[in-house]
Design a protein around this motif. Structure first.
Motif, PDB file in Angstrom:
ATOM      1  N   ARG A   2       3.494  94.050 -21.036  1.00  0.00           N
ATOM      2  CA  ARG A   2       3.163  92.841 -21.801  1.00  0.00           C
ATOM      3  C   ARG A   2       1.717  92.416 -21.579  1.00  0.00           C
ATOM      4  O   ARG A   2       1.010  92.046 -22.516  1.00  0.00           O
ATOM      5  N   GLU A   3       1.262  92.475 -20.347  1.00  0.00           N
ATOM      6  CA  GLU A   3      -0.068  91.959 -20.019  1.00  0.00           C
ATOM      7  C   GLU A   3      -1.198  92.953 -20.280  1.00  0.00           C
ATOM      8  O   GLU A   3      -2.358  92.579 -20.244  1.00  0.00           O
ATOM      9  N   ARG A   4      -0.883  94.198 -20.569  1.00  0.00           N
ATOM     10  CA  ARG A   4      -1.921  95.187 -20.901  1.00  0.00           C
ATOM     11  C   ARG A   4      -2.375  95.101 -22.346  1.00  0.00           C
ATOM     12  O   ARG A   4      -3.347  95.739 -22.726  1.00  0.00           O
ATOM     13  N   ARG A   5      -1.706  94.335 -23.154  1.00  0.00           N
ATOM     14  CA  ARG A   5      -2.087  94.223 -24.563  1.00  0.00           C
ATOM     15  C   ARG A   5      -3.511  93.695 -24.661  1.00  0.00           C
ATOM     16  O   ARG A   5      -3.847  92.679 -24.050  1.00  0.00           O
ATOM     17  N   PRO A   6      -4.359  94.346 -25.443  1.00  0.00           N
ATOM     18  CA  PRO A   6      -5.766  93.953 -25.493  1.00  0.00           C
ATOM     19  C   PRO A   6      -6.014  92.626 -26.211  1.00  0.00           C
ATOM     20  O   PRO A   6      -6.947  91.915 -25.889  1.00  0.00           O
ATOM     21  N   VAL A   7      -5.163  92.286 -27.175  1.00  0.00           N
ATOM     22  CA  VAL A   7      -5.364  91.059 -27.941  1.00  0.00           C
ATOM     23  C   VAL A   7      -4.302  90.056 -27.521  1.00  0.00           C
ATOM     24  O   VAL A   7      -3.118  90.375 -27.467  1.00  0.00           O
ATOM     25  N   LYS A   8      -4.745  88.828 -27.243  1.00  0.00           N
ATOM     26  CA  LYS A   8      -3.778  87.798 -26.880  1.00  0.00           C
ATOM     27  C   LYS A   8      -2.970  87.412 -28.110  1.00  0.00           C
ATOM     28  O   LYS A   8      -3.518  87.160 -29.173  1.00  0.00           O
ATOM     29  N   ALA A   9      -1.671  87.380 -27.937  1.00  0.00           N
ATOM     30  CA  ALA A   9      -0.767  86.979 -29.010  1.00  0.00           C
ATOM     31  C   ALA A   9       0.496  86.439 -28.361  1.00  0.00           C
ATOM     32  O   ALA A   9       0.781  86.730 -27.211  1.00  0.00           O
ATOM     33  N   MET A  10       1.246  85.641 -29.104  1.00  0.00           N
ATOM     34  CA  MET A  10       2.497  85.080 -28.609  1.00  0.00           C
ATOM     35  C   MET A  10       3.581  85.299 -29.643  1.00  0.00           C
ATOM     36  O   MET A  10       3.402  84.952 -30.811  1.00  0.00           O
ATOM     37  N   THR A  11       4.706  85.841 -29.212  1.00  0.00           N
ATOM     38  CA  THR A  11       5.843  85.962 -30.123  1.00  0.00           C
ATOM     39  C   THR A  11       6.464  84.579 -30.312  1.00  0.00           C
ATOM     40  O   THR A  11       6.192  83.644 -29.554  1.00  0.00           O
ATOM     41  N   ARG A  12       7.301  84.456 -31.323  1.00  0.00           N
ATOM     42  CA  ARG A  12       8.010  83.186 -31.532  1.00  0.00           C
ATOM     43  C   ARG A  12       8.831  82.833 -30.293  1.00  0.00           C
ATOM     44  O   ARG A  12       8.835  81.687 -29.851  1.00  0.00           O
ATOM     45  N   ALA A  13       9.520  83.813 -29.719  1.00  0.00           N
ATOM     46  CA  ALA A  13      10.341  83.560 -28.528  1.00  0.00           C
ATOM     47  C   ALA A  13       9.481  83.071 -27.364  1.00  0.00           C
ATOM     48  O   ALA A  13       9.878  82.163 -26.629  1.00  0.00           O
ATOM     49  N   GLU A  14       8.288  83.651 -27.193  1.00  0.00           N
ATOM     50  CA  GLU A  14       7.395  83.212 -26.120  1.00  0.00           C
ATOM     51  C   GLU A  14       6.897  81.788 -26.361  1.00  0.00           C
ATOM     52  O   GLU A  14       6.759  80.998 -25.422  1.00  0.00           O
ATOM     53  N   ARG A  15       6.648  81.447 -27.608  1.00  0.00           N
ATOM     54  CA  ARG A  15       6.218  80.081 -27.936  1.00  0.00           C
ATOM     55  C   ARG A  15       7.327  79.079 -27.578  1.00  0.00           C
ATOM     56  O   ARG A  15       7.068  78.026 -26.985  1.00  0.00           O
ATOM     57  N   ILE A  16       8.558  79.423 -27.937  1.00  0.00           N
ATOM     58  CA  ILE A  16       9.709  78.560 -27.649  1.00  0.00           C
ATOM     59  C   ILE A  16       9.853  78.382 -26.135  1.00  0.00           C
ATOM     60  O   ILE A  16      10.063  77.267 -25.640  1.00  0.00           O
ATOM     61  N   GLU A  17       9.762  79.479 -25.387  1.00  0.00           N
ATOM     62  CA  GLU A  17       9.923  79.390 -23.931  1.00  0.00           C
ATOM     63  C   GLU A  17       8.798  78.579 -23.301  1.00  0.00           C
ATOM     64  O   GLU A  17       9.028  77.809 -22.361  1.00  0.00           O
ATOM     65  N   HIS A  18       7.572  78.743 -23.798  1.00  0.00           N
ATOM     66  CA  HIS A  18       6.461  77.963 -23.246  1.00  0.00           C
ATOM     67  C   HIS A  18       6.673  76.474 -23.512  1.00  0.00           C
ATOM     68  O   HIS A  18       6.431  75.641 -22.626  1.00  0.00           O
ATOM     69  N   ILE A  19       7.127  76.137 -24.703  1.00  0.00           N
ATOM     70  CA  ILE A  19       7.390  74.728 -25.031  1.00  0.00           C
ATOM     71  C   ILE A  19       8.430  74.156 -24.070  1.00  0.00           C
ATOM     72  O   ILE A  19       8.255  73.072 -23.513  1.00  0.00           O
ATOM     73  N   TRP A  20       9.519  74.889 -23.855  1.00  0.00           N
ATOM     74  CA  TRP A  20      10.550  74.403 -22.936  1.00  0.00           C
ATOM     75  C   TRP A  20       9.969  74.225 -21.528  1.00  0.00           C
ATOM     76  O   TRP A  20      10.211  73.212 -20.875  1.00  0.00           O
ATOM     77  N   SER A  21       9.198  75.192 -21.072  1.00  0.00           N
ATOM     78  CA  SER A  21       8.627  75.133 -19.724  1.00  0.00           C
ATOM     79  C   SER A  21       7.652  73.970 -19.562  1.00  0.00           C
ATOM     80  O   SER A  21       7.578  73.359 -18.498  1.00  0.00           O
ATOM     81  N   ALA A  22       6.891  73.672 -20.609  1.00  0.00           N
ATOM     82  CA  ALA A  22       5.821  72.681 -20.507  1.00  0.00           C
ATOM     83  C   ALA A  22       6.269  71.255 -20.841  1.00  0.00           C
ATOM     84  O   ALA A  22       5.550  70.302 -20.548  1.00  0.00           O
ATOM     85  N   THR A  23       7.442  71.094 -21.431  1.00  0.00           N
ATOM     86  CA  THR A  23       7.894  69.765 -21.845  1.00  0.00           C
ATOM     87  C   THR A  23       8.489  69.008 -20.657  1.00  0.00           C
ATOM     88  O   THR A  23       9.319  69.542 -19.922  1.00  0.00           O
TER      89      THR A  23
END
Length: 198
Positions: free
Chosen positions: A117-138
């Motif tokens: 996951r972290e070797r990807r050259p371009v930063k991007a977020m899947t929908r699932a990752e966005r959802i998980e980040h929102i839950w973690s940060a709220t």
């Protein structure tokens, strides 16, 4: 059924965030009645070296293997914290993951997933990752679990406050629209692209 491996926070978690992420499901209504193993197994996020080193010094590890060590204290059942020191794209980075040690491959599969996951050259977020980040940060006051106000099939699912007309209300986390997701993400993450389909 094996829990999916998933990134739950973007960026390097500071000390406060790290300890909050260790138990981001603490509010679940059935916390003391059910085993939360499936909620935690497979979750991972990046931490600072200071937090990694602190966890290594707290107790003697259950085991150390190359770039990883496992905590002696288990969160629930066979789920425990595994901490990694990984060199990715020439940079040494530190990670925490919850691994199910009933599966001898768990810690290695998590490590491989993190590196991939972290070797990807371009930063991007899947929908699932966005959802998980929102839950973690709220904050806990602005998130919870669906109660009797929701349809029976949705009760117990994660919900977050959404601001709009006619006012604020709780919405199912999994059902947020793209616009709502964008509004709830921190500004620096809002414009990251979705990964391109392979």
């Amino acid at each position: 059924m094996t829990s999916p491996i998933r990134k739950i926070h973007f960026g390097i978690a500071d000390r406060h965030q790290t300890f909050r992420l260790f138990d981001r499901h603490a509010q679940r209504p059935d916390r003391w009645q059910t085993d939360g193993a499936k909620l935690y197994a497979g979750e991972w996020f990046e931490i600072a070296q200071a937090e990694h080193d602190t966890m290594l010094e707290i107790l003697p590890p259950l085991w150390m293997r190359g770039e990883m060590f496992a905590m002696r204290e288990f969160l629930t059942g066979s789920i425990t914290s595994v901490f990694y020191t990984l060199r990715i794209n020439g940079v040494t980075r530190f990670f925490h993951a919850y691994c199910d040690l009933s599966d001898p491959r768990s810690a290695y599969e998590l490590r491989d997933a993190i590196v991939e996951r972290e070797r990807r050259p371009v930063k991007a977020m899947t929908r699932a990752e966005r959802i998980e980040h929102i839950w973690s940060a709220t904050h806990d006051d602005y998130r919870g679990y669906a109660s009797a106000d929701f349809r029976p099939e949705h009760r117990g699912k994660r919900i977050v406050i959404v601001y709009g007309k006619p006012g604020t209300l709780f919405e199912l986390l999994e059902s947020l629209s793209d616009a709502q997701i964008s509004e709830k993400l921190p500004v620096h993450l809002r414009h990251l692209p979705l990964p391109e389909a392979a």
